[in-house]
Design a protein around this motif. Structure first.
Motif, short mmCIF file in Angstrom:
data_model
loop_
_atom_site.label_atom_id
_atom_site.label_comp_id
_atom_site.label_asym_id
_atom_site.label_seq_id
_atom_site.Cartn_x
_atom_site.Cartn_y
_atom_site.Cartn_z
N SER A 205 0.78 -1.28 0.01
CA SER A 205 0.06 -0.03 -0.11
C SER A 205 0.85 1.26 0.01
CB SER A 205 -1.00 -0.07 1.24
OG SER A 205 -1.94 -1.03 0.97
N GLN A 206 1.70 1.22 0.86
CA GLN A 206 2.58 2.81 0.97
C GLN A 206 3.64 2.85 0.07
OE1 GLN A 206 2.59 0.13 3.13
NE2 GLN A 206 4.23 -0.06 4.50
N VAL A 207 4.01 1.94 -0.88
CA VAL A 207 5.17 2.04 -1.87
C VAL A 207 4.81 2.60 -3.21
CG1 VAL A 207 6.75 0.63 -3.11
CG2 VAL A 207 6.27 -0.05 -1.10
N SER A 208 5.50 3.50 -3.51
CA SER A 208 4.95 4.45 -4.92
C SER A 208 6.05 4.16 -5.91
CB SER A 208 5.15 5.83 -4.24
OG SER A 208 6.11 6.39 -3.80
N ARG A 209 7.38 3.95 -5.46
CA ARG A 209 8.36 3.81 -6.60
C ARG A 209 9.20 2.45 -5.90
NH1 ARG A 209 11.39 9.12 -7.14
NH2 ARG A 209 10.79 9.48 -5.12
N VAL A 222 19.14 -10.00 -4.28
CA VAL A 222 18.35 -8.85 -5.20
C VAL A 222 18.09 -7.88 -4.32
CG1 VAL A 222 16.34 -8.41 -6.46
CG2 VAL A 222 17.38 -10.84 -6.72
N ILE A 223 18.65 -6.72 -4.56
CA ILE A 223 18.18 -5.49 -3.90
C ILE A 223 16.95 -4.90 -4.50
CG2 ILE A 223 19.06 -3.18 -2.90
CD1 ILE A 223 21.70 -4.11 -3.18
N ILE A 224 16.07 -4.51 -3.38
CA ILE A 224 14.83 -3.82 -3.93
C ILE A 224 14.90 -2.41 -3.07
CG2 ILE A 224 12.31 -3.71 -4.19
CD1 ILE A 224 12.45 -6.63 -3.89
N TRP A 225 15.09 -1.20 -3.83
CA TRP A 225 15.06 0.14 -3.03
C TRP A 225 13.57 0.40 -3.07
CZ3 TRP A 225 19.37 -0.62 -6.55
CH2 TRP A 225 20.49 -0.73 -5.82
N ILE A 226 13.07 1.09 -2.28
CA ILE A 226 11.68 1.33 -2.19
C ILE A 226 11.45 2.82 -1.77
CG2 ILE A 226 10.50 -0.87 -1.91
CD1 ILE A 226 10.17 0.08 0.99
N MET A 227 10.46 3.60 -2.31
CA MET A 227 10.18 5.07 -1.85
C MET A 227 8.53 4.77 -1.54
SD MET A 227 12.54 6.92 -1.47
CE MET A 227 11.87 8.82 -1.86
N CYS A 228 8.27 5.73 -0.54
CA CYS A 228 6.86 5.94 0.12
C CYS A 228 6.73 7.34 -0.27
CB CYS A 228 6.65 5.29 1.32
SG CYS A 228 7.42 3.70 1.40
N ASP A 229 6.44 7.84 -1.36
CA ASP A 229 6.18 9.21 -1.59
C ASP A 229 4.99 9.94 -0.77
OD1 ASP A 229 8.40 9.96 -3.40
OD2 ASP A 229 7.58 8.34 -4.61
N ASP A 230 3.89 9.13 -1.05
CA ASP A 230 2.77 9.80 -0.45
C ASP A 230 2.30 9.40 1.02
OD1 ASP A 230 1.65 10.88 -2.84
OD2 ASP A 230 1.05 9.17 -3.34
N ALA A 231 2.86 8.08 1.39
CA ALA A 231 2.56 7.82 2.91
C ALA A 231 3.54 8.48 3.92
CB ALA A 231 2.67 6.30 2.98
N ASN A 235 8.94 12.46 5.71
CA ASN A 235 10.20 11.71 5.83
C ASN A 235 10.89 11.81 4.34
OD1 ASN A 235 12.46 10.48 7.27
ND2 ASN A 235 11.86 8.54 6.16
N ASN A 236 10.21 12.95 3.41
CA ASN A 236 10.63 13.16 2.13
C ASN A 236 10.51 11.86 1.21
OD1 ASN A 236 11.66 15.81 2.55
ND2 ASN A 236 13.42 15.05 3.22
N GLY A 237 9.52 10.95 1.63
CA GLY A 237 9.09 10.07 0.96
C GLY A 237 9.99 8.67 1.20
N PHE A 238 11.01 8.76 1.90
CA PHE A 238 11.55 7.63 2.18
C PHE A 238 11.11 6.74 3.10
CE2 PHE A 238 14.64 10.57 0.35
CZ PHE A 238 15.72 10.09 -0.25
N PRO A 239 11.25 5.29 3.08
CA PRO A 239 10.79 4.50 4.02
C PRO A 239 11.31 4.49 5.32
CG PRO A 239 12.34 3.37 2.52
CD PRO A 239 12.13 4.79 1.98
N VAL A 240 10.40 4.32 6.29
CA VAL A 240 10.57 4.38 7.64
C VAL A 240 10.70 2.92 8.13
CG1 VAL A 240 9.68 5.19 10.11
CG2 VAL A 240 9.38 6.62 7.97
#
Length: 368
Positions: A205-209, A222-231, A235-240
């Motif tokens: 739900s919280q992941v946008s990119r 496998v590295i998966i980098w994620i961003m949570c821009d809206d949630a 935190n500038n969209g960075f995951p918590v």
């Protein structure tokens, strides 16, 4: 060539003319309020409803035009469901007399009336709170003023948020969901391609990119980098959370927070041999100096330029990759209210970044 559905007035004219052409004795014209004319109008209306219903059915027959429960059905065939709304959470600090415990279920209020509730009894005057209602409106910065919903003996009414209140997300918009469904059909037929890992991550739900790094920590990882821009706007969209793997993954450290939510979701879908490590990108702020704005150097235009640059970084920035000056030239150039400008800094493409570093908008300085 697409089929043109006749409008109601066209169908009515056609029906009235068919009545005249039928050769019924004594009928060479249909009057508006006559019985035969009224029957013709009713028939035209029924035909129009049939056309509209058939058009509706045709739209539901393929995922790129389907809507509502039909789109959900197409998505279900590919295990791609609409993201449900989520509730924001944070850790808060209470000020109490010695030994007082804040019980589970205590209501915490925001100045605008938004409510949170403690999820467990406090420990050392700290507790985890969760938004009562789902949605991104529950998110707030670390400095937000919070108070007890009801007075408690020996407890100060003021409550301090020790972390930003993050993780709240709205129900996924249908067009965004449609794009994920279409993507699921496009990449079908394999398990383990980059596109699939990205699709899995963005299903949380919280992941946008999301982006993929092959063999980032050795063969088979496998590295998966994620961003949570809206949630996680505060935190500038960075995951918590902390980087790591799924709860059941014994080969690596277990993640927490947003990273753990993604890792656990992918665990049931990934190839069994892959070691998935979900990470937050490392912020790489890029400062800008924009001059020669002249009379266009207004607060409104400054905010519009910043918004255009933020949008550019969201669309084009990739962890570990550089951006070309043409990217920010196009972004600022798209602001129609700015007649002329000069980008003094940065003067060249961003130096290729280290693995996992994500360029984001830094400080923007404007000069006339």
């Amino acid at each position: 060539m697409s089929f043109k559905i006749p409008i109601l007035s066209e169908l009515n004219e056609q029906t009235q003319q068919d009545i005249i052409n039928a050769g019924i004795p004594g009928i060479d014209i249909t009057l508006k309020n006559s019985v035969i004319g009224t029957l013709g109008s009713v028939q035209a209306g029924i035909s129009w409803q049939h056309y509209e219903f058939l058009d509706y059915i045709a739209k539901q027959a393929v995922p790129w035009t389907a809507t509502d429960e039909y789109l959900a059905g197409w998505g279900e065939l590919k295990n791609t469901n609409q993201k449900a709304p989520t509730k924001a959470t944070a850790t808060v600090q209470f000020s109490t007399l010695d030994g007082i415990i804040i019980p589970k279920g205590t209501i915490i209020k925001r100045p605008d009336g938004w409510s949170y509730v403690t999820l467990a009894d406090s420990i050392n005057n700290q507790a985890l709170i969760q938004s009562v209602d789902s949605g991104s409106k529950g998110n707030a910065g670390q400095g937000i003023n919070l108070t007890l919903g009801n007075a408690l003996a020996g407890v100060d009414a003021k409550v301090t948020a020790l972390t930003s209140i993050t993780g709240g997300a709205d129900l996924e918009e249908q067009e965004a969901y449609r794009q994920r469904v279409i993507e699921a059909y496009r990449i079908s037929g394999s398990v383990g391609r980059e596109q699939e890992y990205i699709l899995w991550a963005k299903s949380v739900s919280q992941v946008s990119r999301a982006w993929i790094g092959r063999n980032g920590f050795g063969i088979g990882t496998v590295i998966i980098w994620i961003m949570c821009d809206d949630a996680n706007i505060s935190n500038n969209g960075f995951p918590v959370g902390t980087d790591g793997s799924a709860t059941k993954e014994y080969r690596y450290n277990i993640a927490s927070g947003d990273q753990l939510a993604v890792a656990n979701y992918i665990w049931q879908k990934q190839p069994v041999t892959a070691l998935i490590i979900v990470c937050s990108p490392i912020a790489m702020p890029v400062d800008f100096v924009v001059t020669d704005l002249g009379v266009s150097n207004t607060i409104e235009n400054q905010n519009t330029i910043k918004a255009a640059l933020i949008d550019m970084f969201h669309r084009e920035a990739v962890p570990g990759s550089q951006l070309h000056p043409s990217s920010w030239e196009r972004a600022i150039g798209s602001v129609s209210s700015v007649a002329h400008y000069n980008i003094v800094s940065p003067t060249q493409a961003i130096i290729p970044l280290s693995k996992g570093h994500l360029p984001i908008l830094g400080k923007v300085t404007f000069k006339s």
